[in-house]
Design a protein around this motif. Structure first.
Motif: not given
Length: 430
Positions: A14-20, A124-133
């Motif tokens: 998750l942290n890497q996705c947020i950073a990107i 927050l959008k990235t967290i939501q998208g990540y958890l949705n996957v």
């Protein structure tokens, strides 16, 4: 992070996705450019404290004749020019420059809070998208299990029908159930692909088969119940919210701006310095009779002066500007109050949702346990010939529904816990 790095790495947490997402977002880039622009404004105001220096020169000739006071006409052909430096420096400006610099600094910090607010939204959008996957992947596992069960049942019934022990009605129902589960499975995998695409779009990366996220999320293994105190959280929300900091900074900027405006009501003093010389050659007495450099040296002069400006009447421009400034400050105060009210209302909603999801999760866990037992009994009853295949399929469908609802509730609870934690502390702990 470049696309080559994205292709090289297999999975992202998750942290890497947020950073990107933060690094590749164009809106963040625009906000950072605005921040650079505001920083230049600060430098520009600081430079106003320095003296300005200008060089000047001009060359010109006059041709023709002129008449003196006695009525005598004479040729007045000449060639002349000037050369020099001029400088001015503000000695007294009643704090206008100092307050303008402070105003620019506050606006710079306010732009920084705009950037922080934008990054918060993207996070927050990235967290939501990540958890949705992760949610769709977990639901898909249940759907895969249901498909395997339907396939296994179809194979058993097919063999039984071939031996003449089972009617064609049961066989066709088993086939129909298998096709229904197959369609659910296709739809579940499509939902995963769609969720992955949405996450990739949030992260602003090109869709690629090598991109995958880490599904081993420790927070999902044990979902602790969260008990938050509303008053403590509200104070933390206020402290962490970039929007509130932004309006507080803008109000400070307006206060400094008001002082800069009022400075126009008082006299100002500027120092002036001019260094220069001139050259004059009467062309009627032969060109070049007076050497250029000798004249420039002999005519060299210096001038030092003070310019005092005393405002007498400015059409009430300063008064109106101060009134507008006070209105802007009042608007900012109201906006700040509105932001605080919105934060309080959002917090109340999130805590209510979190309490509901936690209760729902407990109930969904109990429902799943009972549904599993009911399905196990239904399977035994079907194998014993006590219930029909329709009843068995209904029981299996109820189990899939219960599993899906539990998974959905689990992720709703986790996402709300993460949001509350992130908005109150600025950290993401999974």
């Amino acid at each position: 992070m470049t696309d080559k790095v994205l292709l090289a790495q297999q999975t992202f947490d998750l942290n890497q996705c947020i950073a990107i997402a933060l690094e590749k977002n164009i809106t963040v880039d625009k906000a950072e450019l605005d921040l650079d622009n505001k920083n230049l404004d600060v430098k520009s105001y600081k430079n106003e404290r320095l003296p300005n220096v200008n060089g000047f020169t001009n060359l010109y000739s006059n041709f023709g004749q002129s008449q003196d006071i006695f009525g005598n006409n004479a040729r007045n052909d000449n060639f002349n020019g000037t050369l020099g430096l001029s400088s001015s420096y503000s000695i007294l400006n009643n704090g206008k420059l100092r307050n303008s610099i402070k105003k620019a600094k506050m606006e710079l910090e306010a732009s920084g809070q705009d950037l922080a607010l934008l990054k918060r939204e993207i996070t927050l959008k990235t967290i939501q998208g990540y958890l949705n996957v992760l949610l769709q992947k977990e639901i898909c596992k249940s759907v895969d299990t249901a498909l395997l069960f339907a396939q296994h049942q179809l194979q058993k019934i097919q063999k039984s029908t071939d031996l003449g022990a089972t009617s064609l009605t049961i066989l066709y129902e088993a086939k129909a159930n298998y096709e229904r589960e197959n369609e659910k499975n296709r739809q579940a995998h499509y939902t995963i692909d769609k969720a992955m695409l949405e996450l990739e779009q949030i992260m602003a990366i090109e869709p690629d088969q090598n991109f995958e996220i880490n599904t081993e999320l420790q927070a999902l293994s044990s979902l602790p119940e969260s008990n938050y105190k509303s008053s403590d959280l509200y104070a933390s929300f206020l402290q962490q919210h970039p929007g509130l900091k932004k309006y507080a900074l803008l109000n400070e900027a307006l206060q400094f701006d008001q002082k800069a405006i009022k400075a126009q009501l008082y006299p100002t003093i500027d120092a002036n310095l001019t260094l220069g010389s001139f050259y004059f050659n009467n062309l009627t007495t032969s060109f070049g009779r007076l050497p250029l450099f000798n004249q420039l040296q002999n005519n060299f002069s210096q001038q030092i002066g003070l310019t005092i400006n005393v405002p007498i009447f400015n059409k009430n421009a300063v008064k109106i500007a101060v009134q507008k400034n006070k209105i802007q400050q009042a608007e900012n105060v109201k906006q700040l109050e509105l932001e605080q009210l919105t934060i309080k209302q959002d917090l109340a909603k999130q805590l209510l949702d979190l309490d509901n999801y936690q209760k729902q999760y407990k109930l969904a866990t109990n429902i799943l346990e009972v549904t599993k037992k009911a399905f196990e009994l239904s399977l035994k009853s079907y194998e014993a010939g006590k219930i029909s295949i329709y009843d068995l399929n209904t029981s299996r469908s109820n189990l899939l529904t219960a599993e899906s609802e539990l998974i959905q509730t689990k992720y709703n609870t986790l996402f709300t816990q993460i949001v509350v934690q992130y908005l109150s502390t600025g950290d993401i702990k999974l």
